[in-house]
Design a protein around this motif. Structure first.
Motif, PDB file in Angstrom:
ATOM      1  N   SER A  42       0.951  -1.074   0.068  1.00 15.77           N
ATOM      2  CA  SER A  42      -0.158  -0.066   0.104  1.00 15.77           C
ATOM      3  C   SER A  42       1.054   1.361  -0.072  1.00 15.77           C
ATOM      4  O   SER A  42       2.059   1.461   0.733  1.00 15.77           O
ATOM      5  CB  SER A  42      -0.841   0.140   1.144  1.00 15.77           C
ATOM      6  N   LYS A  43       0.301   2.360  -0.548  1.00 14.64           N
ATOM      7  CA  LYS A  43       0.811   3.561  -0.700  1.00 14.64           C
ATOM      8  C   LYS A  43       2.093   3.582  -1.467  1.00 14.64           C
ATOM      9  O   LYS A  43       3.171   4.451  -1.188  1.00 14.64           O
ATOM     10  CB  LYS A  43       1.106   4.260   0.499  1.00 14.64           C
ATOM     11  N   GLU A  44       2.454   2.523  -2.120  1.00 16.31           N
ATOM     12  CA  GLU A  44       3.602   2.305  -3.153  1.00 16.31           C
ATOM     13  C   GLU A  44       3.302   2.537  -4.483  1.00 16.31           C
ATOM     14  O   GLU A  44       2.502   1.808  -4.678  1.00 16.31           O
ATOM     15  CB  GLU A  44       4.646   1.276  -2.922  1.00 16.31           C
ATOM     16  N   ILE A  45       4.040   2.820  -5.341  1.00 12.12           N
ATOM     17  CA  ILE A  45       3.708   2.834  -7.029  1.00 12.12           C
ATOM     18  C   ILE A  45       4.271   1.861  -7.620  1.00 12.12           C
ATOM     19  O   ILE A  45       5.645   1.670  -7.298  1.00 12.12           O
ATOM     20  CB  ILE A  45       3.922   4.119  -7.364  1.00 12.12           C
ATOM     21  N   HIS A  46       3.669   0.957  -8.043  1.00  8.30           N
ATOM     22  CA  HIS A  46       4.311  -0.306  -8.739  1.00  8.30           C
ATOM     23  C   HIS A  46       4.249   0.005 -10.051  1.00  8.30           C
ATOM     24  O   HIS A  46       3.208   0.367 -10.636  1.00  8.30           O
ATOM     25  CB  HIS A  46       3.526  -1.527  -8.268  1.00  8.30           C
ATOM     26  N   PHE A  47       5.259  -0.429 -10.951  1.00  9.74           N
ATOM     27  CA  PHE A  47       5.314  -0.204 -12.219  1.00  9.74           C
ATOM     28  C   PHE A  47       5.673  -1.842 -12.990  1.00  9.74           C
ATOM     29  O   PHE A  47       6.819  -2.291 -12.531  1.00  9.74           O
ATOM     30  CB  PHE A  47       6.842   0.673 -12.730  1.00  9.74           C
ATOM     31  N   LEU A  48       4.755  -2.174 -13.772  1.00 12.95           N
ATOM     32  CA  LEU A  48       5.029  -3.579 -14.526  1.00 12.95           C
ATOM     33  C   LEU A  48       5.000  -3.187 -16.054  1.00 12.95           C
ATOM     34  O   LEU A  48       4.290  -2.330 -16.445  1.00 12.95           O
ATOM     35  CB  LEU A  48       3.793  -4.287 -14.398  1.00 12.95           C
ATOM     36  N   ASP A  49       6.249  -3.543 -16.623  1.00 14.93           N
ATOM     37  CA  ASP A  49       6.261  -3.368 -18.102  1.00 14.93           C
ATOM     38  C   ASP A  49       6.727  -4.145 -18.970  1.00 14.93           C
ATOM     39  O   ASP A  49       7.307  -5.501 -18.426  1.00 14.93           O
ATOM     40  CB  ASP A  49       7.236  -2.033 -18.102  1.00 14.93           C
ATOM     41  N   SER A  50       6.731  -3.831 -20.209  1.00 15.43           N
ATOM     42  CA  SER A  50       7.285  -4.889 -21.456  1.00 15.43           C
ATOM     43  C   SER A  50       8.122  -3.668 -22.295  1.00 15.43           C
ATOM     44  O   SER A  50       7.915  -2.556 -21.949  1.00 15.43           O
ATOM     45  CB  SER A  50       6.356  -5.489 -22.097  1.00 15.43           C
ATOM     46  N   PRO A  51       8.509  -4.035 -23.169  1.00 16.54           N
ATOM     47  CA  PRO A  51       9.272  -2.766 -24.175  1.00 16.54           C
ATOM     48  C   PRO A  51       8.477  -2.056 -24.733  1.00 16.54           C
ATOM     49  O   PRO A  51       8.693  -0.918 -25.071  1.00 16.54           O
ATOM     50  CB  PRO A  51       9.811  -3.714 -25.208  1.00 16.54           C
ATOM     51  N   THR A  52       6.943  -2.349 -24.752  1.00 16.24           N
ATOM     52  CA  THR A  52       6.232  -1.385 -25.444  1.00 16.24           C
ATOM     53  C   THR A  52       4.987  -0.868 -24.574  1.00 16.24           C
ATOM     54  O   THR A  52       4.314   0.111 -25.143  1.00 16.24           O
ATOM     55  CB  THR A  52       5.588  -2.102 -26.769  1.00 16.24           C
ATOM     56  N   ILE A  53       4.727  -1.611 -23.589  1.00 14.44           N
ATOM     57  CA  ILE A  53       3.465  -1.044 -22.667  1.00 14.44           C
ATOM     58  C   ILE A  53       4.000  -1.313 -21.451  1.00 14.44           C
ATOM     59  O   ILE A  53       5.008  -1.981 -20.812  1.00 14.44           O
ATOM     60  CB  ILE A  53       2.218  -1.951 -23.026  1.00 14.44           C
ATOM     61  N   GLY A  54       3.203  -0.394 -20.298  1.00 19.12           N
ATOM     62  CA  GLY A  54       3.467  -0.370 -18.864  1.00 19.12           C
ATOM     63  C   GLY A  54       2.196  -0.001 -18.078  1.00 19.12           C
ATOM     64  O   GLY A  54       1.486   0.471 -18.647  1.00 19.12           O
ATOM     65  N   VAL A  55       2.340  -0.572 -17.057  1.00 23.49           N
ATOM     66  CA  VAL A  55       1.044  -0.460 -16.076  1.00 23.49           C
ATOM     67  C   VAL A  55       1.700   0.099 -14.794  1.00 23.49           C
ATOM     68  O   VAL A  55       2.454  -0.457 -14.050  1.00 23.49           O
ATOM     69  CB  VAL A  55       0.372  -1.691 -15.886  1.00 23.49           C
ATOM     70  N   LEU A  56       0.957   1.616 -14.225  1.00 21.02           N
ATOM     71  CA  LEU A  56       1.254   1.998 -13.065  1.00 21.02           C
ATOM     72  C   LEU A  56       0.068   1.365 -12.318  1.00 21.02           C
ATOM     73  O   LEU A  56      -1.135   1.412 -12.487  1.00 21.02           O
ATOM     74  CB  LEU A  56       1.252   3.343 -13.045  1.00 21.02           C
ATOM     75  N   VAL A  57       0.411   0.752 -11.027  1.00 17.64           N
ATOM     76  CA  VAL A  57      -0.637   0.278 -10.028  1.00 17.64           C
ATOM     77  C   VAL A  57      -0.404   1.108  -8.683  1.00 17.64           C
ATOM     78  O   VAL A  57       0.713   1.323  -8.152  1.00 17.64           O
ATOM     79  CB  VAL A  57      -0.663  -1.189  -9.814  1.00 17.64           C
ATOM     80  N   TYR A  58      -1.445   1.653  -7.843  1.00 16.58           N
ATOM     81  CA  TYR A  58      -1.290   2.068  -6.555  1.00 16.58           C
ATOM     82  C   TYR A  58      -2.473   1.640  -5.848  1.00 16.58           C
ATOM     83  O   TYR A  58      -3.625   1.840  -6.356  1.00 16.58           O
ATOM     84  CB  TYR A  58      -1.181   3.642  -6.914  1.00 16.58           C
ATOM     85  N   PHE A  59      -2.503   1.207  -4.604  1.00 15.86           N
ATOM     86  CA  PHE A  59      -3.369   1.030  -3.821  1.00 15.86           C
ATOM     87  C   PHE A  59      -3.214   1.787  -2.419  1.00 15.86           C
ATOM     88  O   PHE A  59      -2.164   2.057  -1.896  1.00 15.86           O
ATOM     89  CB  PHE A  59      -3.298  -0.218  -3.144  1.00 15.86           C
ATOM     90  N   ARG A  60      -4.559   2.546  -1.960  1.00 15.60           N
ATOM     91  CA  ARG A  60      -4.271   3.116  -0.695  1.00 15.60           C
ATOM     92  C   ARG A  60      -5.249   2.840   0.041  1.00 15.60           C
ATOM     93  O   ARG A  60      -6.536   2.939  -0.029  1.00 15.60           O
ATOM     94  CB  ARG A  60      -4.357   4.848  -0.903  1.00 15.60           C
TER      95      ARG A  60
END
Length: 245
Positions: free
Chosen positions: A224-242
């Motif tokens: 919680s309260k941390e920004i997570h970044f999942l990615d590949s060479p062409t797309i990325g996903v930012l995830v955040y929970f609070r």
């Protein structure tokens, strides 16, 4: 001995206040504000690994998180909001000139222990007319065990030229979808940036008018309260929970 009524009432109110104080943390632990941003990398990546033997699986998803139809309308079965903590991070990445934001949304939901979520459908990016869907499509699923777990299965396609195209094994690309075992360990420590194991040369599926560029197929444990970044060479996903107070 006679006790005045106001003393009894005071004790009753004190007991009620104590019960409310004990119950409040339990509810706060289960209620979260979830936020997700999907980005497309604008720089042309260098793709080295082979994806000819990779066939992304298709999950059934009756719930839509963010589906853009062929007219450009956004369809969602969740009451979402754009007032996000991730707005700053998304704007910074987009202003760098290296990324384009395809989707950003957030919502409030209770995630009690042992919660099993449903896959939520996503379709964003360029419309692939022959394929009948957007360039980035797949599902995101949220579960909770000891920790919140986010299961991201997103495929990045582009329009294919020509008809059926042979893969490197010598046969035509099969239309059938197969599962894969590249899914991450649900108990693994989260990292700041995670690269999908399947980052490779395009898989062509000319019969459907599309070819697979890269994908993200990963389960990440969230803090919680941390920004997570999942990615590949062409797309990325930012995830955040609070967690909500």
């Amino acid at each position: 001995m006679y006790k005045p009524a106001f003393i009894t009432a005071t004790r009753l109110l004190s007991a009620l206040a104590l019960l409310m104080a004990l119950a409040a943390p339990a509810q706060a632990d289960n209620s979260y504000r979830a936020e997700i941003v999907i980005l497309e990398r604008l720089a042309d990546p260098v793709l080295r690994e082979q994806m000819a033997d990779k066939h992304p699986g298709q999950q059934d998803a009756s719930k839509r998180l963010w589906v853009v139809d062929d007219l450009g309308n956004v369809n969602s079965d969740i009451r979402t909001t754009n007032n996000l903590t991730l707005n700053t991070a998304a704007s910074r990445l987009e202003n760098s000139g290296k990324y384009r934001v395809l989707m950003k949304t957030g919502w409030i939901q209770r995630f009690p222990p042992n919660y099993n979520g449903d896959p939520m459908r996503i379709e964003v990016g360029e419309m692939l007319e022959r394929a009948g869907h957007r360039a980035v499509e797949g599902t995101i699923e949220i579960n909770r065990r000891r920790y919140l777990l986010v299961d991201v299965q997103l495929n990045h396609w582009r329009a294919a030229d020509g008809a059926a195209v042979e893969d490197t094994r010598g046969g035509e690309t099969d239309d059938r979808s197969e599962g894969n075992s590249d899914q991450g360990d649900t108990e693994a420590e989260p990292q700041g940036v995670g690269t999908s194991p399947a980052t490779a040369m395009p898989v062509m599926d000319g019969t459907r008018g599309k070819e697979l560029i890269t994908w993200i197929n990963e389960v990440r444990r969230m803090r919680s309260k941390e920004i997570h970044f999942l990615d590949s060479p062409t797309i990325g996903v930012l995830v955040y929970f609070r967690p909500l107070d």
